[in-house]
Write a protein that holds these residues in place. Structure first.
Motif, PDB file in Angstrom:
ATOM      1  N   UNK A  39       0.882  -1.189   0.008  1.00  0.00           N
ATOM      2  CA  UNK A  39       0.280  -0.013   0.109  1.00  0.00           C
ATOM      3  C   UNK A  39       0.826   1.189   0.108  1.00  0.00           C
ATOM      4  N   UNK A  40       0.612   2.106  -0.846  1.00  0.00           N
ATOM      5  CA  UNK A  40       1.402   3.253  -1.060  1.00  0.00           C
ATOM      6  C   UNK A  40       0.697   4.389  -0.200  1.00  0.00           C
ATOM      7  N   UNK A  41       0.241   3.925   0.982  1.00  0.00           N
ATOM      8  CA  UNK A  41      -0.567   4.872   1.892  1.00  0.00           C
ATOM      9  C   UNK A  41      -0.340   4.217   3.138  1.00  0.00           C
ATOM     10  N   UNK A  55       4.579   6.132   2.665  1.00  0.00           N
ATOM     11  CA  UNK A  55       4.245   7.401   2.134  1.00  0.00           C
ATOM     12  C   UNK A  55       5.718   7.764   1.391  1.00  0.00           C
ATOM     13  N   UNK A  56       5.934   7.179   0.254  1.00  0.00           N
ATOM     14  CA  UNK A  56       7.229   7.220  -0.451  1.00  0.00           C
ATOM     15  C   UNK A  56       7.911   8.449  -0.374  1.00  0.00           C
ATOM     16  N   UNK A  57       6.966   9.519  -0.727  1.00  0.00           N
ATOM     17  CA  UNK A  57       7.445  10.976  -0.950  1.00  0.00           C
ATOM     18  C   UNK A  57       8.088  11.466   0.497  1.00  0.00           C
ATOM     19  N   UNK A  58       7.937  10.870   1.666  1.00  0.00           N
ATOM     20  CA  UNK A  58       8.308  11.453   2.910  1.00  0.00           C
ATOM     21  C   UNK A  58       9.404  10.352   3.620  1.00  0.00           C
ATOM     22  N   UNK A  62      17.544   5.859   3.724  1.00  0.00           N
ATOM     23  CA  UNK A  62      17.566   4.668   4.502  1.00  0.00           C
ATOM     24  C   UNK A  62      16.274   3.872   4.646  1.00  0.00           C
ATOM     25  N   UNK A  63      15.036   4.700   4.769  1.00  0.00           N
ATOM     26  CA  UNK A  63      13.675   4.019   4.782  1.00  0.00           C
ATOM     27  C   UNK A  63      13.238   3.519   3.331  1.00  0.00           C
ATOM     28  N   UNK A  64      13.942   4.078   2.410  1.00  0.00           N
ATOM     29  CA  UNK A  64      13.572   3.483   0.854  1.00  0.00           C
ATOM     30  C   UNK A  64      14.415   2.112   0.829  1.00  0.00           C
TER      31      UNK A  64
END
Length: 157
Positions: A39-41, A55-58, A62-64
């Protein structure tokens, strides 16, 4: 040996409300799934519990990287674009732009993860006629088609 062909049947992180994204992925992998939808949310309540995603943009670098490590467990990965509070077919252009931007971010995320599929729900919170839906469909399709994919192509279904 799995009871089903792992490349033909996938599992969504939404199937395990209440678990972290990593825990849901681990459970899916243990069950023999080779395809995983993330889920991208994040943080919305389902009737069975909290839905976990990202939330990819946030996310930090490291989290990515941690997110990619989750995806690397699977042969196929996809994202599900936000749809709660999102209305990509809204008559209000500002609302529509926000929803489409969230869709673009989900597409960017799946490309980063090495996947090729993003699920989008065009539910608008109210019923639209087929004429209205047709009016905005091309905009949604163009959003998919025009997004830059540095690592993978996009398929429009």
């Amino acid at each position: 040996m799995p009871l089903f062909p792992g490349d033909r049947l996938g599992l969504s992180s939404a199937c395990h409300p209440g678990l972290t994204l990593d825990e849901a992925a681990q459970r899916g992998h243990e069950l023999g799934f080779r395809t995983f939808e993330m889920l991208a949310f994040d943080g919305y309540r389902h009737s069975q519990g909290i839905l976990r995603g990202f939330y990819f943009e946030h996310m930090t670098a490291r989290e990515r990287d941690d997110l990619r490590a989750i995806a690397d467990r699977f042969d196929h990965v996809s994202t599900h674009a936000p749809f709660i509070d999102m209305t990509p077919l809204a008559p209000n252009p500002s609302v529509r732009e926000t929803a489409v931007r969230q869709l673009e971010i989900a597409i960017e995320a799946v490309a980063f993860l090495g996947g090729t599929t993003t699920t989008a729900c065009t539910w608008s919170g109210r019923t639209f006629s087929s004429i209205t839906s047709t009016r905005f469909r091309s905009h949604i399709v163009l959003t998919f088609a025009s997004t830059s994919f540095p690592t993978s192509p996009v398929r429009i279904r």
